[in-house]
Design a protein around this motif. Structure first.
Motif, mmCIF file in Angstrom:
data_model
loop_
_atom_site.group_PDB
_atom_site.id
_atom_site.type_symbol
_atom_site.label_atom_id
_atom_site.label_comp_id
_atom_site.label_asym_id
_atom_site.label_seq_id
_atom_site.Cartn_x
_atom_site.Cartn_y
_atom_site.Cartn_z
ATOM 1 N N LEU A 97 0.825 -1.205 0.000
ATOM 2 C CA LEU A 97 0.000 0.000 0.000
ATOM 3 C C LEU A 97 0.859 1.255 0.000
ATOM 4 O O LEU A 97 0.594 2.182 -0.764
ATOM 5 N N ALA A 98 1.878 1.313 0.838
ATOM 6 C CA ALA A 98 2.714 2.521 0.931
ATOM 7 C C ALA A 98 3.356 2.859 -0.412
ATOM 8 O O ALA A 98 3.403 4.029 -0.813
ATOM 9 N N SER A 99 3.835 1.863 -1.133
ATOM 10 C CA SER A 99 4.455 2.098 -2.446
ATOM 11 C C SER A 99 3.419 2.567 -3.456
ATOM 12 O O SER A 99 3.674 3.479 -4.261
ATOM 13 N N PHE A 100 2.251 1.954 -3.421
ATOM 14 C CA PHE A 100 1.171 2.348 -4.330
ATOM 15 C C PHE A 100 0.783 3.803 -4.085
ATOM 16 O O PHE A 100 0.660 4.593 -5.028
ATOM 17 N N VAL A 101 0.583 4.155 -2.833
ATOM 18 C CA VAL A 101 0.166 5.509 -2.470
ATOM 19 C C VAL A 101 1.219 6.530 -2.898
ATOM 20 O O VAL A 101 0.883 7.575 -3.474
ATOM 21 N N ASP A 102 2.489 6.243 -2.662
ATOM 22 C CA ASP A 102 3.557 7.150 -3.083
ATOM 23 C C ASP A 102 3.532 7.354 -4.596
ATOM 24 O O ASP A 102 3.673 8.478 -5.085
ATOM 25 N N ARG A 103 3.356 6.258 -5.336
ATOM 26 C CA ARG A 103 3.300 6.326 -6.799
ATOM 27 C C ARG A 103 2.116 7.187 -7.258
ATOM 28 O O ARG A 103 2.246 8.046 -8.136
ATOM 29 N N VAL A 104 0.957 6.981 -6.643
ATOM 30 C CA VAL A 104 -0.247 7.726 -7.013
ATOM 31 C C VAL A 104 -0.067 9.219 -6.751
ATOM 32 O O VAL A 104 -0.382 10.056 -7.614
ATOM 33 N N TYR A 105 0.434 9.564 -5.577
ATOM 34 C CA TYR A 105 0.641 10.988 -5.272
ATOM 35 C C TYR A 105 1.599 11.623 -6.270
ATOM 36 O O TYR A 105 1.403 12.760 -6.703
ATOM 37 N N GLN A 106 2.632 10.893 -6.659
ATOM 38 C CA GLN A 106 3.605 11.416 -7.621
ATOM 39 C C GLN A 106 2.940 11.649 -8.980
ATOM 40 O O GLN A 106 3.141 12.705 -9.601
ATOM 41 N N ILE A 107 2.149 10.697 -9.444
ATOM 42 C CA ILE A 107 1.463 10.833 -10.738
ATOM 43 C C ILE A 107 0.520 12.028 -10.723
ATOM 44 O O ILE A 107 0.513 12.855 -11.649
ATOM 45 N N ILE A 108 -0.285 12.141 -9.675
ATOM 46 C CA ILE A 108 -1.253 13.236 -9.593
ATOM 47 C C ILE A 108 -0.525 14.571 -9.496
ATOM 48 O O ILE A 108 -0.908 15.549 -10.153
ATOM 49 N N ASN A 109 0.525 14.623 -8.713
ATOM 50 C CA ASN A 109 1.293 15.860 -8.556
ATOM 51 C C ASN A 109 1.888 16.312 -9.888
ATOM 52 O O ASN A 109 1.906 17.508 -10.201
ATOM 53 N N GLN A 110 2.332 15.358 -10.701
ATOM 54 C CA GLN A 110 2.901 15.690 -12.015
ATOM 55 C C GLN A 110 1.840 16.232 -12.969
ATOM 56 O O GLN A 110 2.156 16.940 -13.913
ATOM 57 N N GLN A 111 0.586 15.891 -12.732
ATOM 58 C CA GLN A 111 -0.525 16.326 -13.599
ATOM 59 C C GLN A 111 -1.384 17.391 -12.916
ATOM 60 O O GLN A 111 -2.538 17.587 -13.289
ATOM 61 N N TYR A 112 -0.815 18.062 -11.941
ATOM 62 C CA TYR A 112 -1.576 19.013 -11.118
ATOM 63 C C TYR A 112 -2.339 20.025 -11.977
ATOM 64 O O TYR A 112 -3.481 20.378 -11.668
ATOM 65 N N ASP A 113 -1.739 20.496 -13.053
ATOM 66 C CA ASP A 113 -2.386 21.506 -13.903
ATOM 67 C C ASP A 113 -3.635 20.970 -14.598
ATOM 68 O O ASP A 113 -4.495 21.750 -15.017
ATOM 69 N N GLN A 114 -3.742 19.658 -14.735
ATOM 70 C CA GLN A 114 -4.914 19.043 -15.376
ATOM 71 C C GLN A 114 -6.088 18.900 -14.394
ATOM 72 O O GLN A 114 -7.204 18.622 -14.803
ATOM 73 N N LEU A 115 -5.825 19.073 -13.101
ATOM 74 C CA LEU A 115 -6.869 18.866 -12.098
ATOM 75 C C LEU A 115 -7.850 20.033 -12.094
ATOM 76 O O LEU A 115 -7.445 21.189 -12.206
ATOM 77 N N PRO A 116 -9.146 19.755 -11.947
ATOM 78 C CA PRO A 116 -10.115 20.851 -11.788
ATOM 79 C C PRO A 116 -9.804 21.653 -10.522
ATOM 80 O O PRO A 116 -9.192 21.122 -9.580
ATOM 81 N N PRO A 117 -10.233 22.915 -10.464
ATOM 82 C CA PRO A 117 -9.904 23.778 -9.315
ATOM 83 C C PRO A 117 -10.253 23.155 -7.959
ATOM 84 O O PRO A 117 -9.475 23.257 -7.013
ATOM 85 N N ARG A 118 -11.409 22.517 -7.862
ATOM 86 C CA ARG A 118 -11.817 21.915 -6.585
ATOM 87 C C ARG A 118 -10.817 20.846 -6.143
ATOM 88 O O ARG A 118 -10.470 20.739 -4.972
ATOM 89 N N VAL A 119 -10.320 20.069 -7.104
ATOM 90 C CA VAL A 119 -9.362 19.007 -6.789
ATOM 91 C C VAL A 119 -7.992 19.618 -6.494
ATOM 92 O O VAL A 119 -7.286 19.166 -5.588
#
Length: 194
Positions: A97-119
């Motif tokens: 779980l810890a590795s999965f969560v770290d990977r997910v946060y990294q992916i989302i952080n790299q795509q931060y500009d694609q996230l809607p304002p609320r997200v």
């Protein structure tokens, strides 16, 4: 399903994961504003929600919760199911779980500009407070649902949901373990058709 399940069910496709993560903040045809990979993730999220909302096992979970949480029973059920996915993550995933969560946060952080304002607003809190990993502990579930309760416009009772989880833990665990493998099979089928 709540965040952890949606992210897990996205598999290895990063754009699918982003779309699945942001889908609740994307209304109707707004998905057409996103690249096709992200739009596929939004469509997958909606299919997962429909499948989950109409599944008889999930219906039983919500019936058990409804006397305590009324219209918020589906929200509580989603968070409870994320708890059971987190506690038994090694049964379903090829990484901890810890590795999965770290990977997910990294992916989302790299795509931060694609996230809607609320997200974009809540994601830094999610990452800093490590919501996804915290779901593995009942105290993390208490905190998540108490936070949701503070944001509701009506009395929800969700701040007491941790007590309900503890009191009837084996029933909710059985519901999750009866339901989730079926959801995984369903997702594998529909991902090919998106």
């Amino acid at each position: 399903m709540n965040y952890l399940a949606h992210l897990f069910l996205s598999g290895d496709e990063e754009e699918l994961l982003i779309g699945n993560f942001i889908a609740d903040a994307v209304k109707g045809k707004q998905l057409e504003q996103y690249p096709e990979g992200i739009a596929r993730g939004i469509r997958l999220h909606r299919l997962i929600d429909t499948y989950t909302d109409t599944h008889p096992v999930v219906h039983q979970t919500k019936l058990r919760l409804r006397p305590h949480f009324r219209k918020y029973a589906p929200v509580v059920a989603d968070v409870f199911y994320d708890h059971f996915l987190a506690t038994g993550f090694d049964q379903f995933a090829t990484m901890p779980l810890a590795s999965f969560v770290d990977r997910v946060y990294q992916i989302i952080n790299q795509q931060y500009d694609q996230l809607p304002p609320r997200v974009q607003h809540f994601f830094p809190y999610m990452m800093r407070q490590n919501w996804l990993a915290s779901y593995s502990e009942i105290e993390g579930i208490r905190q998540a649902l108490a936070g949701m309760s503070r944001r509701t416009s009506f009395v929800s009772g969700m701040e007491r949901a941790g007590d309900e989880l503890q009191a009837n833990y084996r029933h909710y665990a059985a519901d999750f373990h009866n339901f989730f493998p079926e959801l995984m099979l369903y997702v594998e089928q529909v991902k090919k058709e998106l």
